[in-house]
Design an enzyme around this catalytic site. Structure first.
Site, PDB file in Angstrom:
ATOM      1  N   ASN A  18      19.124  -1.635  -3.943  1.00 37.33           N
ATOM      2  CA  ASN A  18      20.470  -1.071  -3.773  1.00 37.33           C
ATOM      3  C   ASN A  18      21.488  -2.014  -4.399  1.00 37.33           C
ATOM      4  O   ASN A  18      21.724  -3.104  -3.891  1.00 37.33           O
ATOM      5  CB  ASN A  18      20.748  -0.881  -2.283  1.00 37.33           C
ATOM      6  CG  ASN A  18      22.100  -0.250  -2.010  1.00 37.33           C
ATOM      7  OD1 ASN A  18      22.971  -0.164  -2.877  1.00 37.33           O
ATOM      8  ND2 ASN A  18      22.300   0.190  -0.774  1.00 37.33           N
ATOM      9  N   CYS A  68      29.401   1.683  -2.117  1.00 33.61           N
ATOM     10  CA  CYS A  68      28.406   2.261  -3.023  1.00 33.61           C
ATOM     11  C   CYS A  68      28.887   3.537  -3.713  1.00 33.61           C
ATOM     12  O   CYS A  68      28.316   3.946  -4.723  1.00 33.61           O
ATOM     13  CB  CYS A  68      27.116   2.544  -2.263  1.00 33.61           C
ATOM     14  SG  CYS A  68      26.431   1.094  -1.426  1.00 33.61           S
ATOM     15  N   HIS A  82      22.580   7.792  -5.797  1.00 33.43           N
ATOM     16  CA  HIS A  82      22.687   6.386  -5.414  1.00 33.43           C
ATOM     17  C   HIS A  82      21.306   5.879  -5.021  1.00 33.43           C
ATOM     18  O   HIS A  82      20.574   6.538  -4.284  1.00 33.43           O
ATOM     19  CB  HIS A  82      23.664   6.246  -4.243  1.00 33.43           C
ATOM     20  CG  HIS A  82      23.705   4.877  -3.649  1.00 33.43           C
ATOM     21  ND1 HIS A  82      23.774   3.738  -4.418  1.00 33.43           N
ATOM     22  CD2 HIS A  82      23.678   4.460  -2.353  1.00 33.43           C
ATOM     23  CE1 HIS A  82      23.799   2.677  -3.624  1.00 33.43           C
ATOM     24  NE2 HIS A  82      23.727   3.092  -2.372  1.00 33.43           N
TER      25      HIS A  82
END
Length: 340
Positions: free
Chosen positions: A288, A118, A258
């Protein structure tokens, strides 16, 4: 002594692409033992986008890249380098960046993939900007793309509610001296690699019947431990990059974190004393998306007119590895490039 002036590098164009299929929490209620209330309360996620069976990461990266190039006002042939940050490449090799290069017609660009989960997009920005700082390259395309649905165990209610698919892209180029990237902070803690991983499919556990039976081809996450890590590192990475840039907390105009969990985002925003309207959030709509998370959120903020020339922006994220990263940049006008 001869000194060399470094070329200032910044983002001169952004783009994003989300698959058409929407998977809501109500849909997930029919698939696993969960509820819309449970998912929303604990994660902030209400729906996510899912790639078609025939779509791979390069298929998502292509339109995102084309939109970024259009925003930057340059052609694909002008690109010097393409960096694709992903944990779901089309295949082990060739690199997805090579496939994207061919699809774009970027025949003059060098290419490679980068794997930092990520945090991959932030790692890519750091690497790409160095080529511009040094004068080696003029235009670099950095793409964050992941099709996490392809490696999600849809029988695991703890993880399948979290992830979505998408792609975000940024064209980097030379900008005015008082604009662009001011600092980066990158880090990793490999001792935590076992907390978030995909064990099957590599050289450690090549695909076999045993791997498939143990479902090692899917994403595994220790949610409790990753949450604690994320809350801590989102704050420390942001504070470190602020210190490197010489900025105070009250100097930040926008925080683009994020998009993993609304509670993690709110914790980071509170510790940085950010106003709610200065934090870019889309986790409720997309979940996500791993390396695509930050660039998609950034592109939305740019295209809706929230981010303006001269704004001070912090990008921060964390991921498997365990990895983390943060970038401080003074926003430059899109499509405006200066001589390097």
């Amino acid at each position: 002594m001869v000194t060399t002036r470094l070329t200032a590098a910044g983002i001169i164009g952004t783009g994003a692409y989300l698959p058409e299929k929407v998977l809501t929490n109500k849909d997930l209620e029919k698939m696993v033992d969960t509820s819309d209330e449970w998912i929303t309360t604990r994660t902030g996620i209400r729906e996510r986008r899912i790639a078609r069976e025939d779509q791979a990461s390069s298929d998502l990266a292509l339109p995102a890249s084309q939109r970024a190039l259009e925003a930057a006002g340059i052609s694909a042939e002008q690109l010097d380098l393409i960096i694709v940050a992903t944990v779901t490449p089309d295949m082990s090799f060739p690199a997805t960046a090579c496939i994207l290069q061919d699809q774009l017609g970027a025949k003059n660009a060098a290419t490679f993939d980068l794997s930092a989960a990520c945090a991959g997009f932030l790692y890519g920005l750091s690497v790409g900007s160095q080529f511009i700082h040094s004068g080696t390259y003029r235009y670099v395309l950095v793409v964050g793309v992941d099709c996490l649905s392809k490696i999600t165990d849809w029988t695991d209610r703890n993880t399948c509610v979290l992830f979505g698919d998408g792609a975000g892209a940024a064209v980097l180029g030379p900008v005015a001296e008082d604009r662009g990237f001011q600092a980066f902070d990158l880090g990793a803690d490999g001792s935590g690699g076992h907390l978030l991983n995909q064990r099957g499919g590599g050289s450690r556990h090549p695909i076999s019947q045993e791997v498939l039976d143990e479902r090692m081809q899917y994403t595994y996450m220790n949610g409790r431990e990753v949450f604690k890590f994320a809350v801590r590192v989102m704050q420390t990475a942001s504070e470190k990059v602020l210190e490197k840039a010489g900025w105070r907390k009250d100097a930040i105009d926008f925080l683009v974190p994020h998009q993993a969990n609304i509670r993690i985002i709110e914790s980071a925003a509170n510790r940085l004393k950010m106003r709610e309207d200065s934090v870019v959030v889309n986790v409720d709509r997309y979940g996500n998306m791993s390396s695509a998370s930050i660039p998609v959120a950034l592109d939305e903020a740019v295209r809706t007119g929230r981010v303006h020339d001269g704004d001070r922006v912090i990008l921060v994220g964390f991921g498997g590895g365990l990895t983390w990263g943060a970038a401080a940049l003074t926003w430059a006008p899109q499509g405006v490039c200066v001589d390097g």
